[in-house]
Motif scaffolding. Structure first.
Motif, PDB file in Angstrom:
ATOM      1  N   ILE A   7      37.707  36.702  33.472  1.00 52.80           N
ATOM      2  CA  ILE A   7      39.051  37.231  33.684  1.00 52.80           C
ATOM      3  C   ILE A   7      39.818  37.145  32.374  1.00 52.80           C
ATOM      4  CG2 ILE A   7      39.152  36.644  36.134  1.00 52.80           C
ATOM      5  CD1 ILE A   7      40.917  34.241  35.375  1.00 52.80           C
ATOM      6  N   SER A   8      40.939  37.845  32.316  1.00 52.49           N
ATOM      7  CA  SER A   8      41.757  37.821  31.109  1.00 52.49           C
ATOM      8  C   SER A   8      43.179  38.229  31.447  1.00 52.49           C
ATOM      9  CB  SER A   8      41.176  38.770  30.056  1.00 52.49           C
ATOM     10  OG  SER A   8      41.759  38.518  28.784  1.00 52.49           O
ATOM     11  N   ASP A   9      44.092  37.953  30.535  1.00 53.51           N
ATOM     12  CA  ASP A   9      45.476  38.422  30.625  1.00 53.51           C
ATOM     13  C   ASP A   9      46.091  38.086  31.984  1.00 53.51           C
ATOM     14  OD1 ASP A   9      45.767  40.171  27.977  1.00 53.51           O
ATOM     15  OD2 ASP A   9      43.778  40.495  28.817  1.00 53.51           O
ATOM     16  N   VAL A  10      46.116  36.797  32.261  1.00 53.06           N
ATOM     17  CA  VAL A  10      46.656  36.303  33.524  1.00 53.06           C
ATOM     18  C   VAL A  10      48.179  36.460  33.560  1.00 53.06           C
ATOM     19  CG1 VAL A  10      46.760  34.294  35.041  1.00 53.06           C
ATOM     20  CG2 VAL A  10      44.723  34.691  33.651  1.00 53.06           C
ATOM     21  N   HIS A  11      48.844  36.158  32.452  1.00 49.17           N
ATOM     22  CA  HIS A  11      50.308  36.310  32.335  1.00 49.17           C
ATOM     23  C   HIS A  11      51.014  35.669  33.523  1.00 49.17           C
ATOM     24  CE1 HIS A  11      50.210  38.822  28.758  1.00 49.17           C
ATOM     25  NE2 HIS A  11      49.281  39.589  29.321  1.00 49.17           N
ATOM     26  N   LEU A  12      50.817  34.365  33.673  1.00 53.57           N
ATOM     27  CA  LEU A  12      51.375  33.648  34.813  1.00 53.57           C
ATOM     28  C   LEU A  12      52.893  33.803  34.888  1.00 53.57           C
ATOM     29  CD1 LEU A  12      49.260  30.390  34.512  1.00 53.57           C
ATOM     30  CD2 LEU A  12      49.208  31.992  36.435  1.00 53.57           C
ATOM     31  N   GLY A  13      53.386  34.026  36.065  1.00 51.78           N
ATOM     32  CA  GLY A  13      54.811  34.168  36.300  1.00 51.78           C
ATOM     33  C   GLY A  13      55.191  33.435  37.581  1.00 51.78           C
ATOM     34  N   PRO A  14      56.463  33.427  37.906  1.00 50.55           N
ATOM     35  CA  PRO A  14      57.577  33.987  37.138  1.00 50.55           C
ATOM     36  C   PRO A  14      57.920  33.131  35.926  1.00 50.55           C
ATOM     37  CG  PRO A  14      58.415  32.814  39.039  1.00 50.55           C
ATOM     38  CD  PRO A  14      56.918  32.782  39.166  1.00 50.55           C
ATOM     39  N   ARG A  38      57.442  44.106  33.191  1.00 54.38           N
ATOM     40  CA  ARG A  38      56.298  43.239  33.440  1.00 54.38           C
ATOM     41  C   ARG A  38      56.434  42.423  34.725  1.00 54.38           C
ATOM     42  NH1 ARG A  38      52.413  41.674  29.608  1.00 54.38           N
ATOM     43  NH2 ARG A  38      52.444  42.940  27.728  1.00 54.38           N
ATOM     44  N   ARG A  39      57.637  41.965  35.036  1.00 54.85           N
ATOM     45  CA  ARG A  39      57.774  41.109  36.215  1.00 54.85           C
ATOM     46  C   ARG A  39      57.468  41.863  37.502  1.00 54.85           C
ATOM     47  NH1 ARG A  39      64.182  40.012  37.486  1.00 54.85           N
ATOM     48  NH2 ARG A  39      64.875  42.191  37.593  1.00 54.85           N
ATOM     49  N   ARG A  40      57.553  43.195  37.476  1.00 57.84           N
ATOM     50  CA  ARG A  40      57.240  43.989  38.678  1.00 57.84           C
ATOM     51  C   ARG A  40      55.742  44.119  38.903  1.00 57.84           C
ATOM     52  NH1 ARG A  40      59.224  49.567  38.344  1.00 57.84           N
ATOM     53  NH2 ARG A  40      59.156  49.317  36.078  1.00 57.84           N
ATOM     54  N   PHE A  41      54.954  44.005  37.832  1.00 62.47           N
ATOM     55  CA  PHE A  41      53.528  44.275  37.957  1.00 62.47           C
ATOM     56  C   PHE A  41      52.640  43.072  37.641  1.00 62.47           C
ATOM     57  CE2 PHE A  41      55.423  48.468  36.912  1.00 62.47           C
ATOM     58  CZ  PHE A  41      55.084  49.111  38.091  1.00 62.47           C
ATOM     59  N   LEU A  42      53.220  41.987  37.141  1.00 64.99           N
ATOM     60  CA  LEU A  42      52.450  40.781  36.856  1.00 64.99           C
ATOM     61  C   LEU A  42      53.048  39.650  37.682  1.00 64.99           C
ATOM     62  CD1 LEU A  42      52.255  41.189  32.992  1.00 64.99           C
ATOM     63  CD2 LEU A  42      50.314  41.360  34.547  1.00 64.99           C
ATOM     64  N   HIS A  43      52.359  39.284  38.767  1.00 65.81           N
ATOM     65  CA  HIS A  43      52.944  38.241  39.594  1.00 65.81           C
ATOM     66  C   HIS A  43      51.882  37.405  40.296  1.00 65.81           C
ATOM     67  CE1 HIS A  43      52.200  40.733  43.156  1.00 65.81           C
ATOM     68  NE2 HIS A  43      52.802  41.730  42.538  1.00 65.81           N
ATOM     69  N   GLU A  44      52.347  36.288  40.841  1.00 64.87           N
ATOM     70  CA  GLU A  44      51.463  35.239  41.329  1.00 64.87           C
ATOM     71  C   GLU A  44      50.574  35.694  42.475  1.00 64.87           C
ATOM     72  OE1 GLU A  44      51.886  30.617  42.898  1.00 64.87           O
ATOM     73  OE2 GLU A  44      53.650  31.849  42.505  1.00 64.87           O
ATOM     74  N   GLY A  45      51.089  36.538  43.378  1.00 63.75           N
ATOM     75  CA  GLY A  45      50.297  36.953  44.525  1.00 63.75           C
ATOM     76  C   GLY A  45      49.022  37.659  44.135  1.00 63.75           C
ATOM     77  N   VAL A  46      49.095  38.498  43.102  1.00 61.99           N
ATOM     78  CA  VAL A  46      47.913  39.221  42.628  1.00 61.99           C
ATOM     79  C   VAL A  46      46.900  38.246  42.047  1.00 61.99           C
ATOM     80  CG1 VAL A  46      47.098  40.884  40.925  1.00 61.99           C
ATOM     81  CG2 VAL A  46      49.172  41.359  42.237  1.00 61.99           C
ATOM     82  N   ILE A  47      47.354  37.310  41.248  1.00 60.09           N
ATOM     83  CA  ILE A  47      46.450  36.328  40.650  1.00 60.09           C
ATOM     84  C   ILE A  47      45.782  35.503  41.743  1.00 60.09           C
ATOM     85  CG2 ILE A  47      46.303  34.340  39.104  1.00 60.09           C
ATOM     86  CD1 ILE A  47      48.816  35.564  37.696  1.00 60.09           C
ATOM     87  N   GLY A  48      46.538  35.167  42.780  1.00 59.31           N
ATOM     88  CA  GLY A  48      45.962  34.413  43.886  1.00 59.31           C
ATOM     89  C   GLY A  48      44.828  35.162  44.556  1.00 59.31           C
ATOM     90  N   ALA A  49      44.972  36.488  44.711  1.00 54.87           N
ATOM     91  CA  ALA A  49      43.911  37.290  45.311  1.00 54.87           C
ATOM     92  C   ALA A  49      42.669  37.310  44.425  1.00 54.87           C
ATOM     93  CB  ALA A  49      44.413  38.710  45.556  1.00 54.87           C
ATOM     94  N   VAL A  69      49.877  33.027  29.381  1.00 56.21           N
ATOM     95  CA  VAL A  69      51.330  32.976  29.505  1.00 56.21           C
ATOM     96  C   VAL A  69      51.945  34.250  28.933  1.00 56.21           C
ATOM     97  CG1 VAL A  69      51.313  30.457  29.447  1.00 56.21           C
ATOM     98  CG2 VAL A  69      51.597  31.728  27.319  1.00 56.21           C
ATOM     99  N   ASN A  70      53.273  34.263  28.868  1.00 53.62           N
ATOM    100  CA  ASN A  70      54.000  35.451  28.411  1.00 53.62           C
ATOM    101  C   ASN A  70      54.741  35.224  27.097  1.00 53.62           C
ATOM    102  OD1 ASN A  70      53.747  37.300  30.945  1.00 53.62           O
ATOM    103  ND2 ASN A  70      54.350  35.311  31.764  1.00 53.62           N
ATOM    104  N   LEU A  71      55.601  34.207  27.061  1.00 57.07           N
ATOM    105  CA  LEU A  71      56.426  33.951  25.884  1.00 57.07           C
ATOM    106  C   LEU A  71      56.103  32.612  25.223  1.00 57.07           C
ATOM    107  CD1 LEU A  71      59.924  35.079  27.276  1.00 57.07           C
ATOM    108  CD2 LEU A  71      58.119  36.477  26.266  1.00 57.07           C
ATOM    109  N   ALA A  72      55.079  31.923  25.712  1.00 57.42           N
ATOM    110  CA  ALA A  72      54.688  30.611  25.198  1.00 57.42           C
ATOM    111  C   ALA A  72      55.840  29.600  25.256  1.00 57.42           C
ATOM    112  CB  ALA A  72      54.144  30.715  23.771  1.00 57.42           C
ATOM    113  N   LEU A  79      52.799  25.051  33.062  1.00 61.50           N
ATOM    114  CA  LEU A  79      52.367  25.733  34.282  1.00 61.50           C
ATOM    115  C   LEU A  79      50.923  26.195  34.163  1.00 61.50           C
ATOM    116  CD1 LEU A  79      52.959  27.087  37.043  1.00 61.50           C
ATOM    117  CD2 LEU A  79      53.773  29.083  35.777  1.00 61.50           C
ATOM    118  N   ALA A  80      50.558  26.721  33.010  1.00 63.20           N
ATOM    119  CA  ALA A  80      49.180  27.175  32.798  1.00 63.20           C
ATOM    120  C   ALA A  80      48.203  26.002  32.841  1.00 63.20           C
ATOM    121  CB  ALA A  80      49.067  27.918  31.475  1.00 63.20           C
ATOM    122  N   ARG A  81      48.612  24.864  32.304  1.00 55.24           N
ATOM    123  CA  ARG A  81      47.741  23.678  32.380  1.00 55.24           C
ATOM    124  C   ARG A  81      47.487  23.294  33.826  1.00 55.24           C
ATOM    125  NH1 ARG A  81      48.012  18.408  33.282  1.00 55.24           N
ATOM    126  NH2 ARG A  81      50.280  18.440  33.598  1.00 55.24           N
TER     127      ARG A  81
END
Length: 308
Positions: A7-14, A38-49, A69-72, A79-81
């Motif tokens: 996998i790649s480009d997880v971009h964990l949010g919010p 980005r917040r409309r298309f990168l979100h936790e529910g998708v990553i969970g699936a 992450v997004n902005l480090a 959160l990523a850890r």
């Protein structure tokens, strides 16, 4: 058979709360981009699936090729850890950093401290700086080799960097693992091929990386960054090496980019006669869990015959 998930480009949010001081940098541009789209298309529910699909697949190992992450921000890195720890043990997950993980000066050092166990070679201390890359992990007959292209860049830029010092270290690792008869899988964030992404996002050092491949060889290259399920080929030692990209793991349906996917690579065979089969699994409209989207043979001779 060894089953490697990717996998790649997880971009964990919010995004966590952001202070004005934290925005007094390149982060202000990324923050605006996040709020606008980005917040409309990168979100936790998708990553969970996607994670549910990965767990059901029962892979032997997981490669994560950057941009957790997004902005480090400090809160994002923490959160990523926690996300990685919930995902699995460090010995079962290999991470390489992406440009968003090193978004601003100082961020790279912070992710090394926070995610170090997931970016450390066998019997090595967690990385403290870029000199720890590439790292090497051996799982069965597979060598997992993690390359870093992550570095803070100027506003509106998302380039990666591959320089001579790392190229020399990578060459030595590839030679060593070749002598051991291992199937060598290189993990890198930026696609090491020309034209894969726009100029302001490209890898600086593509020619150098491809020269290392020509001189030392590898069996498979996995990357992220483009948010696309791509397949390229680069020359190795007398053969073609597949270069495999994947859609962003956090991408919801409805964007201009494909919805979230993961790759599953089945590796079998023996030195000099490795066989690799790629399955792409991802979300489709109306599906709660990923479904198989495509299956490809990555064994160079067979893949060439399929393309002819």
């Amino acid at each position: 058979m060894f089953r490697l998930a990717h996998i790649s480009d997880v971009h964990l949010g919010p995004l966590p709360a952001v202070t004005y001081r934290e925005l007094a940098s390149k982060r202000v541009i990324g923050y605006v981009n996040w709020q606008r789209s980005r917040r409309r298309f990168l979100h936790e529910g998708v990553i969970g699936a996607i994670v549910s699909g990965l767990q059901a697949a029962g892979a032997d190992h997981l490669a994560v090729t950057g941009d957790l992450v997004n902005l480090a921000l400090d809160g994002e890195i923490e959160l990523a850890r926690l996300w990685l720890e919930a995902l699995g043990l460090p010995e079962n997950i290999s991470v390489v950093p992406g440009n968003h993980d090193a978004y601003v000066p100082g961020a790279f050092d912070k992710i090394c401290r926070a995610w170090g166990p997931y970016m450390a070679g066998d019997d090595c201390e967690p990385p403290s700086d870029r000199r720890a890359f590439p790292y090497l992990r051996v799982r069965g007959q597979v060598a997992l080799i993690g390359v870093s292209t992550a570095r803070a860049t100027a506003p509106f830029m998302a380039n990666g960097f591959f320089r001579e010092e790392q190229a020399q270290r990578l060459g030595r690792v590839l030679d060593e693992t070749s002598r051991r008869g291992l199937c060598r899988v290189v993990m890198i964030h930026h696609p090491p091929v020309r034209g894969a992404v726009p100029q302001h996002k490209r890898l600086l050092g593509i020619g150098l990386f491809q020269r290392v491949m020509r001189n030392h060889g590898a069996e498979l290259i996995l990357h992220g960054h483009s948010h696309l399920p791509s397949l390229y080929w680069v020359r190795g030692q007398g053969k073609q090496i597949p270069v495999v990209g994947v859609a962003a793991a956090g991408q919801a349906p409805g964007s201009s980019k494909p919805a979230a996917q993961y790759n599953l690579v089945e590796i079998s065979g023996e030195p000099g006669a490795w066989h690799m089969r790629l399955e792409r699994h991802g979300l489709k409209s109306g599906s709660a869990l990923p479904v198989e989207l495509a299956a490809l043979d990555l064994t160079p001779s067979r893949a060439a015959a399929a393309r002819s």
